[in-house]
Design a protein around this motif. Structure first.
Motif, PDB file in Angstrom:
ATOM      1  N   GLY A 300       0.761  -1.252   0.025  1.00 58.05           N
ATOM      2  CA  GLY A 300      -0.062  -0.008  -0.148  1.00 58.05           C
ATOM      3  C   GLY A 300       0.677   1.402  -0.185  1.00 58.05           C
ATOM      4  N   PHE A 301       2.108   1.154   0.494  1.00 57.78           N
ATOM      5  CA  PHE A 301       2.939   2.273   0.776  1.00 57.78           C
ATOM      6  C   PHE A 301       3.723   2.520  -0.483  1.00 57.78           C
ATOM      7  CE2 PHE A 301       2.106   0.968   5.159  1.00 57.78           C
ATOM      8  CZ  PHE A 301       1.747   2.033   5.367  1.00 57.78           C
ATOM      9  N   ASP A 302       4.183   1.343  -1.033  1.00 55.42           N
ATOM     10  CA  ASP A 302       4.977   1.532  -2.420  1.00 55.42           C
ATOM     11  C   ASP A 302       4.005   1.762  -3.599  1.00 55.42           C
ATOM     12  OD1 ASP A 302       7.152   0.366  -1.224  1.00 55.42           O
ATOM     13  OD2 ASP A 302       6.892  -1.810  -1.736  1.00 55.42           O
ATOM     14  N   ALA A 303       2.879   1.610  -3.551  1.00 57.95           N
ATOM     15  CA  ALA A 303       1.802   1.963  -4.396  1.00 57.95           C
ATOM     16  C   ALA A 303       1.853   3.356  -4.695  1.00 57.95           C
ATOM     17  CB  ALA A 303       0.382   1.309  -4.029  1.00 57.95           C
ATOM     18  N   ILE A 304       2.313   4.319  -3.610  1.00 53.74           N
ATOM     19  CA  ILE A 304       2.382   5.743  -3.743  1.00 53.74           C
ATOM     20  C   ILE A 304       3.591   5.839  -4.803  1.00 53.74           C
ATOM     21  CG2 ILE A 304       2.764   7.728  -2.647  1.00 53.74           C
ATOM     22  CD1 ILE A 304       1.832   6.456  -0.068  1.00 53.74           C
ATOM     23  N   ALA A 305       4.593   5.275  -4.772  1.00 51.26           N
ATOM     24  CA  ALA A 305       5.712   5.519  -5.653  1.00 51.26           C
ATOM     25  C   ALA A 305       5.250   4.999  -7.139  1.00 51.26           C
ATOM     26  CB  ALA A 305       6.696   4.805  -5.038  1.00 51.26           C
ATOM     27  N   GLY A 350      12.805   4.408  -2.807  1.00 55.21           N
ATOM     28  CA  GLY A 350      12.478   5.851  -1.952  1.00 55.21           C
ATOM     29  C   GLY A 350      13.172   6.687  -2.950  1.00 55.21           C
ATOM     30  N   ILE A 351      14.265   6.580  -3.863  1.00 56.20           N
ATOM     31  CA  ILE A 351      14.902   7.793  -4.546  1.00 56.20           C
ATOM     32  C   ILE A 351      13.806   8.169  -5.621  1.00 56.20           C
ATOM     33  CG2 ILE A 351      16.500   8.505  -6.209  1.00 56.20           C
ATOM     34  CD1 ILE A 351      18.509   6.835  -4.129  1.00 56.20           C
TER      35      ILE A 351
END
Length: 380
Positions: A300-305, A350-351
């Protein structure tokens, strides 16, 4: 010095400064910068970055490994990768839909957990036949996710509670409440996770023998691709999609145009939550068959990227999901084959997120640079 500056300006404008190409150029630039930075870190740790990146591909079945276990091969690794890719596409679509209306749904992981848990206890532990169980899992996942997303939208509309704050709080509430029920009623004493769901309820065909290989075949990937084009149609070809875009650009202007902003916010979060629910059931009853208590999946958080990298475009999300899943999924094999810590994959992701989030700033600065260059030419 001026000549060098002019050369740099020309290079910037030629690569990421063209207005029509920026939607592709900026994400590509973000990926290259992230890979270069990750490669430098890997080199400083004493490993070969090119070999490490190749290991990422090997871990996902995109490149062949040196050897495989019995009934395993490149195709089995790739099908497992596709199984992992499916919830990522749904989760990224959920983020993109919310961003369309100017909302930031950081609660995708919580919505995934709610959908996965409800589908597990209502269908996953029953003896229903597969033709009934699998569609029910999908329906329950959609409804559960939509309810949680709708609650966040309602809190934003009725009480003006920031959706980021409410999403984070609801994430924690769901995480601990569901963990309580798992530990009290549904825990497997050996794995300390929830008991495995029935094979009939899973959205993945497991241990299917095809051509001498034993593989897992994800059913959700077909639904994910269809959903991409459905969301694209809604965004670009419907009144709802236009209203979502108008609200995302300016709520004040949308209100004066006669659009019901509050209603739009709730509907947007309902749709976003429904997509999160699909991500949840394809994750907890597809890629996995159980739920680990007190853990929110990073999907769910990786989906933002993924969403930002794909410019919040449903079709772009397919390609960005593919890339981010390669990095996250392949990191395990990279760690074992090259000895490179798995956390390097998180650094790269993250980058990518950092530079993708700066896309609007990059467009602004390159626009200013174009204007400056035009002014110089006019003076001459």
């Amino acid at each position: 010095m001026n000549k060098n500056a002019n050369i740099v300006e020309k290079m910037v404008l030629a690569t990421i400064g063209h207005e029509k190409r920026q939607k592709i150029a900026i994400p590509v630039f973000s990926i290259l910068v992230a890979l270069i930075a990750g490669g430098i870190v890997i080199a400083l740790l004493g490993h070969n970055p090119f070999y490490a990146f190749y290991n990422l591909l090997q871990g996902c079945g995109i490149a062949p490994k040196a050897s495989y276990a019995g009934k395993k091969g490149m195709i089995t690794d790739f099908m497992d990768f596709m199984d992992n890719l499916t919830p990522m596409i749904f989760a990224a679509l959920a983020v993109a839909v919310a961003l369309r209306s100017g909302l930031f749904n950081i609660g995708v992981s919580g919505q995934m957990l709610a959908a996965g848990f409800l589908a597990t206890v209502t269908v996953g532990y029953t003896s229903l036949a597969a033709p009934i169980a699998k569609p029910l899992v999908v329906i329950i996942g959609i409804l559960a996710g939509a309810c949680v997303g709708g609650l966040i939208g309602f809190l934003k509309y009725r009480f003006n509670i920031n959706e980021v704050v409410s999403s984070i709080m609801i994430n924690y509430i769901l995480e601990y409440v569901i963990s309580f029920f798992i530990n009290m009623y549904f825990v497997d004493p050996v794995s300390r996770q929830s008991k495995n769901v029935s094979t009939a309820a899973r959205l993945t065909f497991t241990d299917v023998e095809v051509g001498g290989y034993k593989m897992d075949i994800p059913l959700g990937i077909i639904l994910a691709i269809l959903t991409v084009f459905l969301v694209r149609f809604i965004m670009n070809r419907t009144v709802l999609g236009f209203e979502m875009k108008a609200v995302g650009c300016s709520r004040t202007a949308a209100k004066y145009a006669g659009i019901k902003v509050g209603k739009n916010i709730v509907i947007t979060m309902v749709i976003s939550g429904a997509l999160s629910g699909l991500a949840g059931v394809t994750y907890y009853l597809g890629y996995f068959a159980s739920i680990q208590p007190k853990v929110l999946t990073s999907t769910g958080f990786d989906a933002i990227a993924v969403s930002l990298l794909g410019n919040n475009n449903p079709v772009g999300i397919i390609f960005s999901s593919f890339l981010i899943t390669v990095i996250s999924k392949g990191s395990t094999y990279m760690s074992s084959a090259s000895g490179v810590q798995q956390e390097i994959a998180s650094v790269i992701t993250g980058i990518i997120l950092l530079f993708s989030a700066c896309g609007a700033f990059v467009r602004y600065k390159t626009g200013r640079l174009r204007d400056t260059v035009k002014e110089r030419k006019g003076e001459k």
